[in-house]
Structure formats: C-alpha cells, structure tokens
Design an enzyme around this catalytic site. Structure first.
Site, mmCIF file in Angstrom:
data_model
loop_
_atom_site.group_PDB
_atom_site.id
_atom_site.type_symbol
_atom_site.label_atom_id
_atom_site.label_comp_id
_atom_site.label_asym_id
_atom_site.label_seq_id
_atom_site.Cartn_x
_atom_site.Cartn_y
_atom_site.Cartn_z
ATOM 1 C CB ILE A 72 -1.011 -0.075 1.125
ATOM 2 C CG1 ILE A 72 -1.715 1.401 1.250
ATOM 3 C CG2 ILE A 72 -0.457 -0.510 2.543
ATOM 4 C CD1 ILE A 72 -3.091 1.143 2.001
ATOM 5 C CB ALA A 73 2.640 3.315 -1.856
ATOM 6 C CD GLU A 106 5.908 -10.194 6.196
ATOM 7 O OE1 GLU A 106 6.613 -9.593 5.210
ATOM 8 O OE2 GLU A 106 5.644 -11.234 6.225
ATOM 9 C CG ASN A 111 6.044 2.398 7.592
ATOM 10 O OD1 ASN A 111 5.616 3.579 7.714
ATOM 11 N ND2 ASN A 111 6.067 1.821 6.304
ATOM 12 C CE1 TYR A 118 -1.493 -1.169 6.453
ATOM 13 C CE2 TYR A 118 0.596 -1.454 7.628
ATOM 14 C CZ TYR A 118 -0.213 -1.457 6.458
ATOM 15 O OH TYR A 118 0.354 -1.493 5.044
HETATM 16 C C1 LIG Z 1 1.306 4.412 5.100
HETATM 17 C C2 LIG Z 1 0.607 5.137 4.115
HETATM 18 C C3 LIG Z 1 0.137 4.629 2.975
HETATM 19 C C4 LIG Z 1 -0.568 6.086 4.895
HETATM 20 O O1 LIG Z 1 -1.290 6.677 3.832
HETATM 21 P P1 LIG Z 1 -1.758 8.073 4.022
HETATM 22 O O2 LIG Z 1 -3.044 8.413 2.818
HETATM 23 O O3 LIG Z 1 -0.849 9.185 4.291
HETATM 24 O O4 LIG Z 1 -2.849 7.713 5.512
HETATM 25 P P2 LIG Z 1 -4.413 8.274 5.748
HETATM 26 O O5 LIG Z 1 -4.166 9.988 5.427
HETATM 27 O O6 LIG Z 1 -5.348 7.704 5.501
HETATM 28 O O7 LIG Z 1 -4.003 8.373 7.374
HETATM 29 C C5 LIG Z 1 -4.869 7.294 8.250
HETATM 30 C C6 LIG Z 1 -4.299 7.213 9.570
HETATM 31 O O8 LIG Z 1 -3.009 6.723 9.479
HETATM 32 C C7 LIG Z 1 -2.204 7.340 10.562
HETATM 33 N N1 LIG Z 1 -0.954 7.934 9.820
HETATM 34 C C8 LIG Z 1 -1.119 8.357 8.680
HETATM 35 N N2 LIG Z 1 0.215 8.968 8.414
HETATM 36 C C9 LIG Z 1 0.809 9.194 9.425
HETATM 37 C C10 LIG Z 1 2.028 9.789 10.181
HETATM 38 N N3 LIG Z 1 2.745 10.590 9.307
HETATM 39 N N4 LIG Z 1 2.205 9.665 11.569
HETATM 40 C C11 LIG Z 1 1.397 9.176 12.098
HETATM 41 N N5 LIG Z 1 0.281 8.562 11.913
HETATM 42 C C12 LIG Z 1 -0.013 8.452 10.639
HETATM 43 C C13 LIG Z 1 -3.040 8.088 11.467
HETATM 44 O O9 LIG Z 1 -3.861 7.112 12.392
HETATM 45 C C14 LIG Z 1 -4.270 8.581 10.206
HETATM 46 O O10 LIG Z 1 -5.285 8.845 10.905
HETATM 47 P P3 LIG Z 1 -5.688 10.375 11.278
HETATM 48 O O11 LIG Z 1 -5.471 11.283 10.004
HETATM 49 O O12 LIG Z 1 -7.241 10.154 11.504
HETATM 50 O O13 LIG Z 1 -4.823 10.650 12.352
HETATM 51 C C15 LIG Z 1 1.536 6.408 3.568
HETATM 52 O O14 LIG Z 1 2.372 7.003 4.642
HETATM 53 C C16 LIG Z 1 2.626 5.834 2.573
HETATM 54 O O15 LIG Z 1 2.296 5.707 1.503
HETATM 55 N N6 LIG Z 1 3.789 5.566 3.045
HETATM 56 C C17 LIG Z 1 4.902 4.957 2.192
HETATM 57 C C18 LIG Z 1 4.821 3.617 1.738
HETATM 58 C C19 LIG Z 1 4.590 2.640 3.043
HETATM 59 O O16 LIG Z 1 5.278 2.869 3.914
HETATM 60 N N7 LIG Z 1 3.486 1.775 2.881
HETATM 61 C C20 LIG Z 1 3.304 0.856 3.897
HETATM 62 C C21 LIG Z 1 4.146 -0.560 3.734
HETATM 63 S S1 LIG Z 1 3.806 -1.556 5.083
#
Ligand SMILES: CC(C)(COP(=O)(O)OP(=O)(O)OC[C@H]1O[C@@H](n2cnc3c(N)ncnc32)[C@H](O)[C@@H]1OP(=O)(O)O)[C@@H](O)C(=O)NCCC(=O)NCCS
Length: 150
Positions: A72-73, A106, A111, A118
């Site tokens: 997921i990204a 995993e 991260n 999650y």
């Molecule tokens: C992980 C990832 C997919 C999250 O996507 P996102 O669109 O930014 O997430 P959302 O905006 O939907 O956030 C949902 C919840 O996740 C958590 N969250 C997201 N980003 C966060 C951050 N930087 N720090 C802490 N919590 C975070 C929060 O609980 C958030 O809920 P809230 O906004 O109500 O507090 C994104 O950071 C990403 O692409 N990361 C790089 C790729 C990666 O690491 N993938 C996972 C591999 S296991």
C-alpha cells in the site's frame, strides 16, 4: 478531492511504479506488478484515482482463508488526506466479499505512519521477525485483523 478506488490495470503501471519508487527503499519492479495483475489469480490490486491521476494503490494475496496485504502506498504529496485509509477499507471490503475475515501484513518496525494506519483499521501486533528486512536488518512487525476484532 474526488477519489475513486478501482482495480489496477496495466495502463496504471507507469504511475504505480513512480509512487513505488518514491515510497520504498527496495521497490517492486514493473514486471512484478504486471505479473500480479495479469497472472496471479489469487491477488487483488486497486488504485486510488483523483482527477484522472493515480495517487495511491494497494494489493493483497488470498491464501486459503486468509488475506495477506502485500503493498500500500500513497503519493507523497497526497499523504495525510485519508487516501491510505480508503485503500485499506477497499481491501477489507474485497476480502469480506470473498468471505475472508482474517487479514495479515508485515510492516517495518520504524514505519510509524503505516503502523498507525493499520492500528486505526483494527490490526493488532501479533509478532516480530527480528532483522527480517535484508537492506537494513530492520525488524518486521506482523499484524493481524481477525474476525472477532471486526
Ligand atoms: C502508510 C501510508 C500508505 C499512509 O497513507 P496516508 O494516505 O498518508 O494515510 P491516511 O491519511 O489515510 O491516514 C490514516 C491514519 O493513518 C495514521 N497516519 C498516517 N500518516 C501518519 C503519520 N505520518 N504519522 C502518524 N500516523 C499517521 C493516522 O492514524 C491516520 O489517521 P488520522 O489522520 O485520523 O490521524 C503512506 O504514509 C505511505 O504511502 N507511506 C509509504 C509507503 C509505505 O510505507 N507503505 C506501507 C508499507 S507496510
């Protein structure tokens, strides 16, 4: 932002790979994604599209009665806007349609964004694989979302 979540197609792969490469230290190749969406019948991959642009994606494998989230990204400039949450919701719905209520994944120990996402979606930590990731020997955290927790 008008967001559409739909199945990933071959035409999406240029954008998917751009996001993959900006998101992961050990990115999957284009061939891996191509094979996942065209040859792996036990997988499901989705993209998040906003105004005709791919801004995120996710996927999973179905293994017997479990679903394993593989990736997921979200594109960097669109993070923190709920796209990741929508993508996980889509995976949960797709698994549920197949009668699968136990999901696992995993995640790298450090991260925090992904782990928080999650947790928010009902996954709990069940185990650790010490030094699992070969690039920096970071631990893998194993999370599950099981039927009784939904
Ligand atoms: C992980 C990832 C997919 C999250 O996507 P996102 O669109 O930014 O997430 P959302 O905006 O939907 O956030 C949902 C919840 O996740 C958590 N969250 C997201 N980003 C966060 C951050 N930087 N720090 C802490 N919590 C975070 C929060 O609980 C958030 O809920 P809230 O906004 O109500 O507090 C994104 O950071 C990403 O692409 N990361 C790089 C790729 C990666 O690491 N993938 C996972 C591999 S296991």
């Amino acid at each position: 932002m008008e967001l559409e979540i739909r199945r990933m197609t071959i035409e999406d792969l240029d954008s998917v790979i751009d996001i993959e490469e900006e998101s992961f230290s050990v990115p999957w190749s284009r061939d891996s994604y191509e094979s996942e969406i065209s040859r792996n019948i036990l997988s499901a991959y989705f993209v998040a599209e906003a105004d005709g642009r791919i801004i995120g994606y996710c996927g999973m494998w179905f293994i017997l009665d479990e679903a394993h989230i593989t990736n997921i990204a979200v594109q960097k400039s669109f993070r923190g806007k709920g796209v990741g949450k929508r993508l996980v919701e889509c995976l949960l719905e797709e698994a549920s349609k197949k009668g699968i209520v136990n999901l696992t994944l995993e995640v790298r120990d450090g991260n925090i964004a992904a782990r928080k996402l999650y947790e928010k979606m009902g996954f709990v930590v069940e185990g650790i694989r010490p030094g699992y990731y070969p690039d920096n020997h970071e631990d893998a955290i194993i999370m599950w979302k099981r039927e009784e927790e939904q």
